[in-house]
Structure formats: structure tokens, C-alpha cells
Design a protein around this motif. Structure first.
Motif, PDB file in Angstrom:
ATOM      1  N   THR A  41       1.660  29.448  -8.862  1.00 42.62           N
ATOM      2  CA  THR A  41       0.784  28.781  -9.822  1.00 42.62           C
ATOM      3  C   THR A  41       1.161  27.313  -9.975  1.00 42.62           C
ATOM      4  O   THR A  41       0.299  26.432 -10.048  1.00 42.62           O
ATOM      5  N   GLU A  83      -5.247  31.517 -12.178  1.00 39.29           N
ATOM      6  CA  GLU A  83      -4.671  32.764 -12.658  1.00 39.29           C
ATOM      7  C   GLU A  83      -5.078  32.939 -14.128  1.00 39.29           C
ATOM      8  O   GLU A  83      -5.062  31.974 -14.894  1.00 39.29           O
ATOM      9  N   ASP A 160      -5.994  31.833  -7.327  1.00 42.55           N
ATOM     10  CA  ASP A 160      -4.655  32.213  -7.771  1.00 42.55           C
ATOM     11  C   ASP A 160      -4.663  33.659  -8.270  1.00 42.55           C
ATOM     12  O   ASP A 160      -5.184  33.947  -9.342  1.00 42.55           O
ATOM     13  N   GLU A 161      -4.112  34.545  -7.469  1.00 42.14           N
ATOM     14  CA  GLU A 161      -4.019  35.974  -7.787  1.00 42.14           C
ATOM     15  C   GLU A 161      -5.304  36.537  -8.386  1.00 42.14           C
ATOM     16  O   GLU A 161      -5.305  37.054  -9.500  1.00 42.14           O
TER      17      GLU A 161
HETATM   18 MG   LIG Z   1       1.189  32.533 -11.001  1.00 49.28          MG
END
Ligand SMILES: [Mg+2]
Ligand SMILES: Nc1ncnc2c1ncn2[C@@H]1O[C@H](COP(=O)(O)OP(=O)(O)OP(=O)(O)O)[C@@H](O)[C@H]1O
Lengths: 235, 287
Positions: A41, A83, A160-161
Motif C-alpha cells: 500500500t 485498499e 490494491d488487494e
Molecule cells: Mg496494504
């Protein structure tokens, strides 16, 4: 397309990124693998301009964008789907998507065209378009987040994820969409802990540990790599 | 009954002024999380600019109001640029101290130029409409009509325009707003400009039936804080409805209970409502 040379980033005195050098070529789908707290991140936020790098250089298509504001990066075609999604929870799905196209606000026709494409890609969002984004399920919210990022018409989309906290079936759908977006011509940088699913759709991957890149390779190399399998695939 | 309706009218007048002032305060709070103590001083400066333009320059009331809105909007943006922006990474207490500094500074400047005397802005609309036993002074109707028209316009702006949406987006998720390319500085300046203009217009509407003096912003500011605490910090409908609640409570309480204590009523109400609903009436934040 994207190039980082020796990028460091710090939280106060804690060095969260240490000499990151990497690149993403046009059309690629590159995966960034890393465990909790590895720095994924932080790396994304540094590229997006939410954090200023303490050292190093970031270029987009050869143009130096080191330390530029997030709005400049979005305007340059680098859009992050963060995220935790970071939606505008009280606003309708439609307004969330339209705000995603904020940098193209003067091009109404283009914005409507992109909106149609996004709604065609996520039909459920069309059904829910007038509901507050915060009232949707996790998977649907993730679709809003991806859709919002696409509204910025990214050249490079950073995810992000996107699978974090979603049910396996929904994760599968999300990865299918990511693959589709890439196939339609958008370059993608995807941060994941879900290594197997991510590597399956990737061209290449980097591994980040404690703020440093420790491994890289193409899909086959990574899938075949003993250390990667041990650490991230659990087989 | 007529008395009651008369007080309702007074409540609406007060409520719409308080609502306008509280709206600006809540908008600024929503995006910066700064309780802008200087807001009352902006209100006061608005009244003085209106006074200056109308009484000293002899301009038309509406031109004077527009001038007040423009000058105070600019002043408000300057406060943001010169004071709050440089303090954006400092601990919150710094913003609060700085806001009080701006308040004292503006009051001192006004007092230096105009002195501490009470001044009057002539009422531009002196007609009094009569409906049966009811007397409806035109200026009061103008205040109510003007304030609600302005609130309606602000609502449309915030909900229907892309630039208006950026203010709400910034309040709902700051990082999310950055990531779609919204510029924090632009939004902050726009919000301060709107807040300043609202305060100045409220002051220009209210001044003809009130007095103009350097400390005139104090009570208004305190009540505006009561309103946004009641309404939920950062909530726009909360500011409008909270404004009306305080306006009605003050008008009715002042008439039926005691006019001496009318300024205390807002605070009593604050204590009562917060002890029943500690998070305020509208807790969902900016919608
Ligand atoms: Mg992260
Ligand atoms: N705001 C912050 N202040 C201080 N340290 C932070 C902050 N955010 C992250 N860190 C630290 O920086 C390091 C990298 O964090 P980061 O969030 O980038 O990891 P990540 O790879 O995204 O992890 P995850 O998979 O949990 O999302 C961690 O050690 C974390 O504790």
C-alpha cells in the motif's frame, strides 16, 4: 509506462520502502506480491502521490512525476483503486462513478460512454445505481471501486488487494474482470496476497518484503519458484 | 393564536439566519475538521461591509449585500490560504488557536476603523403587510425568503454539480477524493468562499432589523456551534433543521417564558438534546 528508480518512502523515521526499482510496460498485467505490512500500500500511495518519496525517481512514459500531487497523477492516466475501497459511502453508486471521471468532467460525451462501459461490465451496479454506495455488499462495493477507477480512463490501473475480505466466488468474479480490463488494453499493477489467483492472470510479478523487492520473474518462473510457492501459495 | 403565529414567524426569521451561519460552519468542519471560531467575525465583517456600502457609499441594498458576500468570501479564502492551509499538518489545537486569533484580529481592525458604537443599517423595505391580526414586516419576509432560496441553491449546487459534489466527496472520504483527482486546495478554497458568502449574506439580511457592532458575531457564533453540535457536525440538513429548532425555541421561549433568558434557551436545549441523543440529531455526516 511506469518506472521507479531507487524509491524510498518513510513514515516519520521508519523506512517503509527501501530502494524500490521496478517497471511496468504498456499492456502488461504485473502482480506485486507481499505479506501483511510488506509495503504494498505504501508503494501504491507513493506512486499515486498520496505520499512523497524520500528518495528516488518515478516516471510515467518517461516524464518525471516524482512528488507530484495525486490529481496530477490521475490526469496523467495513473489511477489507483485503493485498499479498503475508499468510496463516498453516502453518495449513490452513480455519483461515485461520475466522480471517478472527475478529471474528464468537461468531456461529458466521453464520460457517458465510459459510464456505459462500466455499467455493462458490472450489470449489478446498473441495478443499484441510485443506492448509497455504503449500503452495498462488500463485493458490490469493490465493483464500485473498480468502476470508479475505470471512470478515470486509466492508462495504468493500480489495484490494491481487490480480493481482500471477499467470498471465494466473488474473488473469482473480480479476477475475471481484472483480466478482462487488461485484455481490453489497460495496463495493470495488481497488489495481492492471493498469489495463486493473481499469478494465473499475470504476465510478471515482483515480490516485496519489508519494503524491498526481493524477487521478480514472469508468471511461469514465479509459479514454479519454490520460495514463492512456500511463502505465498502454501503448497 | 395570532401571538403564536407571530412568534413562529419570528422563529423562522431567526432560524433562517442561524441556519445560514451554521451551514458555513458545518461545511468547513466537514472537510477540514476545523471548528472555525473566526466564522462569527466573518459574519460581523459582512454586516460592516454592507453598512459601509449602503450608508457611507450610498449604494443600493442588494448591491451592498453582493459586495459584502464578495468581500467576505475573499477574506474567508485568505484565512484558509494564509492561516489554515499552512497549519494543515499541525495538531488540531493550532487551528483552534489560530481561528481565535483571526477573530480577535478582525474585531480589532473593525473597531479601529468604526469604533465600538452601535450602528444601524436603514431598513430598505419598510412596508408592513397585514393579514388579519398578523403583522408581517417586509424585511422579515425577505430574510425568510432569501435564506431559504439560498439554502435551496446551495443544496442544488452540492448535489447536482460536479464541483459541488467534490466538497461532499472530500467530507465523506478524503483519500478517496484525492484518488479520483480532486484537488484539496481547490475544494478548501471553494468551501471557505461559500461559508464566508453565506455568513455575509446572513448578516446583510439580518442587520436592517438589528444592530451592527464589533462584537455582534459572538452570540451568533455560539448559537451556530450549538446548532451544528445538535445537528451533527458536518451535516447539512442538520444545520438547517438545527437552525430552525434554535430559532423557534428562542422566539417562543423568549415570548412565553422570559425574554431576558432567550439567549440561554439555545444552550439549555443543547444540554437536553445531547443528554438524550449524545451524537446529535443527524449523525450520518454530510449527505
Ligand atoms: Mg496494504
Ligand atoms: N500511516 C502509517 N504510519 C506509520 N507506519 C505505517 C503507516 N502505514 C503503514 N505503516 C507501516 O509501513 C509498513 C508497510 O505497510 P503497508 O500498509 O504499505 O503494507 P501492505 O503490504 O500494504 O500490507 P497489507 O497487506 O496489510 O495491506 C508496515 O510496517 C506498516 O506498519
Amino acid at each position: 509506462m511506469l518506472k521507479l528508480e531507487g524509491v524510498d518512502a518513510k513514515y516519520d523515521s521508519f523506512k517503509a520502502l527501501d530502494g524500490i526499482s521496478m517497471s511496468v510496460e504498456p499492456g502488461e498485467l504485473v502482480v506485486l506480491l507481499g505479506a501483511n505490512g510488506a509495503g504494498k500500500t505504501t508503494l501504491f500511495n507513493t506512486i499515486s502521490g498520496l505520499m512523497k518519496p524520500a528518495a528516488g525517481r518515478i516516471t510515467i512514459d518517461g516524464k518525471d512525476v516524482t512528488g507530484r500531487k495525486p490529481s496530477a497523477l490521475v490526469a496523467a492516466g495513473v489511477v489507483q483503486c485503493p485498499e479498503g475501497r475508499k468510496l463516498f459511502p453516502g453518495m449513490s453508486v452513480l455519483k461515485n462513478l461520475r466522480l471517478g471521471g472527475y478529471v474528464h468532467r468537461r468531456d461529458r460525451a466521453g464520460m457517458n460512454r465510459t459510464l456505459e462501459q462500466v455499467l455493462a461490465m458490472f450489470p449489478i451496479l446498473d441495478e443499484k445505481k441510485d443506492e448509497p454506495a455504503g449500503s452495498l455488499s462488500g463485493g458490490q462495493q469493490q465493483m464500485v471501486a473498480v468502476g470508479r477507477a475505470l471512470m478515470g480512463r486509466p492508462k495504468l490501473l493500480m489495484l490494491d488487494e481487490p480480493s481482500l475480505g471477499l467470498a471465494p466466488l466473488v474473488v473469482k468474479q473480480v479476477f475475471e474482470r481484472v483480466e478482462q480490463i487488461n485484455a481490453e488494453g489497460t495496463t495493470i499493477l495488481l497488489a495481492e496476497q492471493n498469489a495463486y489467483a493473481a499469478l494465473k492472470i499475470a504476465n510478471r510479478a515482483y515480490v516485496i518484503e519489508n519494503g524491498r523487492l526481493t524477487m521478480q520473474g514472469d508468471r511461469e518462473e514465479m509459479l514454479g519458484n519454490e520460495a514463492v510457492r512456500k511463502a505465498y501459495i502454501g503448497a | 393564536m395570532e401571538q403564536f403565529i407571530q412568534q413562529i414567524l419570528n422563529g423562522l426569521t431567526l432560524g433562517s439566519i442561524y441556519g445560514l451561519v451554521a451551514l458555513g460552519l458545518t461545511l468547513v468542519y466537514g472537510i477540514l475538521h476545523v471548528p472555525n471560531f473566526a466564522h462569527g467575525a466573518l459574519y460581523m465583517v459582512g454586516a460592516y461591509v454592507c453598512y459601509f456600502a449602503m450608508v457611507e457609499l450610498g449604494l443600493n441594498y442588494w448591491v451592498a449585500m453582493a459586495a459584502a458576500a464578495a468581500v467576505v468570501a475573499l477574506l474567508s479564502v485568505l484565512c484558509e490560504r494564509l492561516v489554515f492551509h499552512p497549519l494543515r499538518h499541525a495538531p488540531p489545537i493550532h487551528d483552534k488557536i489560530a481561528a481565535i486569533g483571526i477573530l480577535l484580529f478582525l474585531e480589532a481592525v473593525v473597531q479601529m476603523h468604526w469604533g465600538a458604537d452601535f450602528r444601524r443599517i436603514p431598513t430598505p423595505y419598510t412596508e408592513i403587510l397585514r393579514l388579519g391580526e398578523l403583522t408581517l414586516p417586509a424585511q422579515r419576509l425577505l430574510i425568510i425568503g432569501g435564506a431559504f432560496a439560498l439554502m435551496g441553491a446551495l443544496h442544488l449546487y452540492l448535489k447536482k454539480t460536479m464541483t459541488g459534489l467534490t466538497i461532499i466527496a472530500m467530507a465523506q472520504n478524503r483519500e478517496g477524493a484525492f484518488l479520483v483527482g480532486i484537488d484539496a486546495n481547490r475544494v478548501a478554497m471553494m468551501t471557505f468562499a461559500i461559508a464566508g458568502a453565506l455568513a455575509a449574506i446572513a448578516a446583510s439580511l439580518f442587520a436592517p432589523i438589528n444592530l451592527v457592532y464589533p462584537a455582534m458575531g459572538h452570540l451568533v457564533l455560539l448559537k451556530a456551534f450549538v446548532i451544528i453540535i445538535l445537528g451533527g457536525m458536518g451535516s447539512i440538513p442538520g444545520a438547517i433543521i438545527g437552525g430552525l429548532i434554535i430559532g423557534f425555541a428562542e422566539a417562543l421561549g423568549g415570548f412565553y417564558i422570559s425574554s431576558t433568558y432567550k439567549d440561554v434557551i439555545a444552550f439549555v436545549l443543547l444540554v437536553v438534546i445531547l443528554s438524550i441523543k449524545p451524537t446529535g440529531l443527524f449523525t450520518k455526516g454530510v449527505r
